[in-house]
Design a protein around this motif. Structure first.
Motif, PDB file in Angstrom:
ATOM      1  N   TYR A 157       0.802  -1.216   0.000  1.00 36.24           N
ATOM      2  CA  TYR A 157       0.000   0.000   0.000  1.00 36.24           C
ATOM      3  C   TYR A 157       0.840   1.273   0.000  1.00 36.24           C
ATOM      4  O   TYR A 157       0.274   2.377   0.036  1.00 36.24           O
ATOM      5  CB  TYR A 157      -0.934  -0.002   1.211  1.00 36.24           C
ATOM      6  N   GLY A 158       2.147   1.141  -0.016  1.00 34.30           N
ATOM      7  CA  GLY A 158       3.005   2.303  -0.134  1.00 34.30           C
ATOM      8  C   GLY A 158       3.598   2.760   1.187  1.00 34.30           C
ATOM      9  O   GLY A 158       3.160   2.377   2.276  1.00 34.30           O
ATOM     10  N   VAL A 159       4.615   3.604   1.048  1.00 34.50           N
ATOM     11  CA  VAL A 159       5.338   4.096   2.215  1.00 34.50           C
ATOM     12  C   VAL A 159       4.467   4.990   3.085  1.00 34.50           C
ATOM     13  O   VAL A 159       4.569   4.973   4.318  1.00 34.50           O
ATOM     14  CB  VAL A 159       6.605   4.851   1.754  1.00 34.50           C
ATOM     15  N   GLU A 160       3.606   5.783   2.470  1.00 36.55           N
ATOM     16  CA  GLU A 160       2.776   6.698   3.245  1.00 36.55           C
ATOM     17  C   GLU A 160       1.833   5.943   4.181  1.00 36.55           C
ATOM     18  O   GLU A 160       1.634   6.341   5.337  1.00 36.55           O
ATOM     19  CB  GLU A 160       1.978   7.600   2.308  1.00 36.55           C
ATOM     20  N   MET A 161       1.259   4.838   3.707  1.00 40.33           N
ATOM     21  CA  MET A 161       0.378   4.055   4.566  1.00 40.33           C
ATOM     22  C   MET A 161       1.170   3.441   5.709  1.00 40.33           C
ATOM     23  O   MET A 161       0.702   3.411   6.865  1.00 40.33           O
ATOM     24  CB  MET A 161      -0.306   2.964   3.741  1.00 40.33           C
ATOM     25  N   GLN A 162       2.383   2.958   5.426  1.00 38.46           N
ATOM     26  CA  GLN A 162       3.225   2.416   6.491  1.00 38.46           C
ATOM     27  C   GLN A 162       3.493   3.481   7.552  1.00 38.46           C
ATOM     28  O   GLN A 162       3.365   3.219   8.761  1.00 38.46           O
ATOM     29  CB  GLN A 162       4.554   1.932   5.911  1.00 38.46           C
ATOM     30  N   ALA A 163       3.876   4.671   7.111  1.00 36.97           N
ATOM     31  CA  ALA A 163       4.214   5.733   8.052  1.00 36.97           C
ATOM     32  C   ALA A 163       2.997   6.166   8.862  1.00 36.97           C
ATOM     33  O   ALA A 163       3.110   6.436  10.067  1.00 36.97           O
ATOM     34  CB  ALA A 163       4.803   6.927   7.297  1.00 36.97           C
ATOM     35  N   HIS A 164       1.829   6.241   8.232  1.00 36.55           N
ATOM     36  CA  HIS A 164       0.617   6.632   8.955  1.00 36.55           C
ATOM     37  C   HIS A 164       0.269   5.617  10.045  1.00 36.55           C
ATOM     38  O   HIS A 164      -0.100   5.999  11.171  1.00 36.55           O
ATOM     39  CB  HIS A 164      -0.557   6.784   7.988  1.00 36.55           C
ATOM     40  N   MET A 165       0.381   4.342   9.744  1.00 38.18           N
ATOM     41  CA  MET A 165       0.061   3.314  10.731  1.00 38.18           C
ATOM     42  C   MET A 165       1.025   3.362  11.906  1.00 38.18           C
ATOM     43  O   MET A 165       0.614   3.310  13.078  1.00 38.18           O
ATOM     44  CB  MET A 165       0.095   1.943  10.066  1.00 38.18           C
ATOM     45  N   VAL A 166       2.310   3.470  11.606  1.00 35.63           N
ATOM     46  CA  VAL A 166       3.301   3.522  12.685  1.00 35.63           C
ATOM     47  C   VAL A 166       3.164   4.809  13.481  1.00 35.63           C
ATOM     48  O   VAL A 166       3.302   4.818  14.716  1.00 35.63           O
ATOM     49  CB  VAL A 166       4.725   3.381  12.105  1.00 35.63           C
TER      50      VAL A 166
END
Length: 294
Positions: A157-166
């Protein structure tokens, strides 16, 4: 009496208790626990990678770690059921939950005035926390598991989704740290909250750098990167100063949060006291023990 810990007689001990009472066995158990906690993030990441797939243009999904393995195929299903699911249940979830259950089961022995074997085996797990939050190490392990799970499973789902979750997880952890203060040392509580804040700020800067409008501004990305680097460097400096202050306070015999004048006074007393000759008490002792010689 052995190692300052009283052991019941062998007649009243079960076989497992007698085994744990042996010094060699205690060392082996502690080493196994430390090794398990050390390799926990690595094994957890490798286990979760079995569930991380990427869809290609043809509509098929392939495993990110092995692009020749199609997700949903018989080989992939066999790997998931043979390694992935047992790894999740036994290792990723089982170890933190089992640790919390073990600590809760022996909670009356952890801070008992009379030394217990549970204290010797598990002190490194709960010793840094307030007695009320003896289970907090298990919570930290679950937090690590969630971070790895977000970073691994959100790759498609991309880096932005990873960063938002973390980032959302970091905000929750920061709020819990501020509200509960689980560590026994106020200094560690402050540093833990600061670390979570700096980490959340770093992730936020990373999200901004991916924004299209920010990229269009000249040198905006570079300035944000420098700002994040300075904040992390400042946190490292804060840790060095805080732990140096704590070590100096212990050496001088003053409180960690004592005013600066007390540190200076204790330091001057220690420096000036080295050149003094210690008072001689032999003559006074002699007069007390042998009054006829006076």
């Amino acid at each position: 009496m052995s190692n300052g810990i009283a052991h019941p007689s062998d007649a009243t001990l079960s076989l497992s208790a007698r085994i744990l009472a042996a010094p060699t066995t205690r060392v082996v158990v502690v080493c196994l626990l430390v090794t398990t906690f050390t390799i926990y993030p690595t094994v957890m990441q490798e286990t979760l990678l079995l569930f991380s797939c990427k869809e290609l243009d043809g509509g098929k999904s392939f495993l990110l770690e092995s692009m020749d393995l199609e997700c949903g195929s018989a080989r992939h299903a066999a790997a998931i059921w043979a390694i992935g699911v047992p790894g999740l249940l036994i290792y990723v979830v089982g170890i933190p939950v089992g640790l919390v259950a073990l600590l809760y089961w022996r909670r009356n022995d952890l801070h008992a005035s009379k030394p217990r074997r549970a204290q010797e085996l598990l002190w490194f797990v709960y010793g840094d926390y307030n007695p009320t939050y003896f289970y907090w190490e298990g919570c930290l392990m679950l937090r690590k598991a969630l971070v790895v799970a977000f970073t691994v499973t959100m790759v498609p789902y991309g880096v932005e989704m990873q960063a938002h979750m973390v980032l959302g997880l970091l905000f929750v952890a920061f709020g819990m740290q501020i509200a509960l203060q689980p560590f026994a040392s106020p200094l560690v509580n402050t540093l833990e909250a600061t670390a979570l804040g700096v980490l959340a700020f770093t992730f936020w800067v990373g999200l901004l750098s991916y924004d299209t409008s920010v990229r269009e501004v000249p040198v905006a990305g570079e300035l944000l990167s420098v700002f994040a680097f300075v904040c992390n460097l400042g946190f490292v400096g804060l840790c060095v100063v805080a732990y140096s202050r704590a070590a100096l306070a212990k050496r001088l015999g003053v409180e960690e949060h004592a005013p600066l004048r007390e540190f200076v006074g204790a330091l001057l007393n220690k420096i000036c006291g080295r050149g003094r000759t210690p008072p001689r008490v032999e003559s006074n002792t002699k007069k007390i023990l042998h009054p006829r010689e006076n």
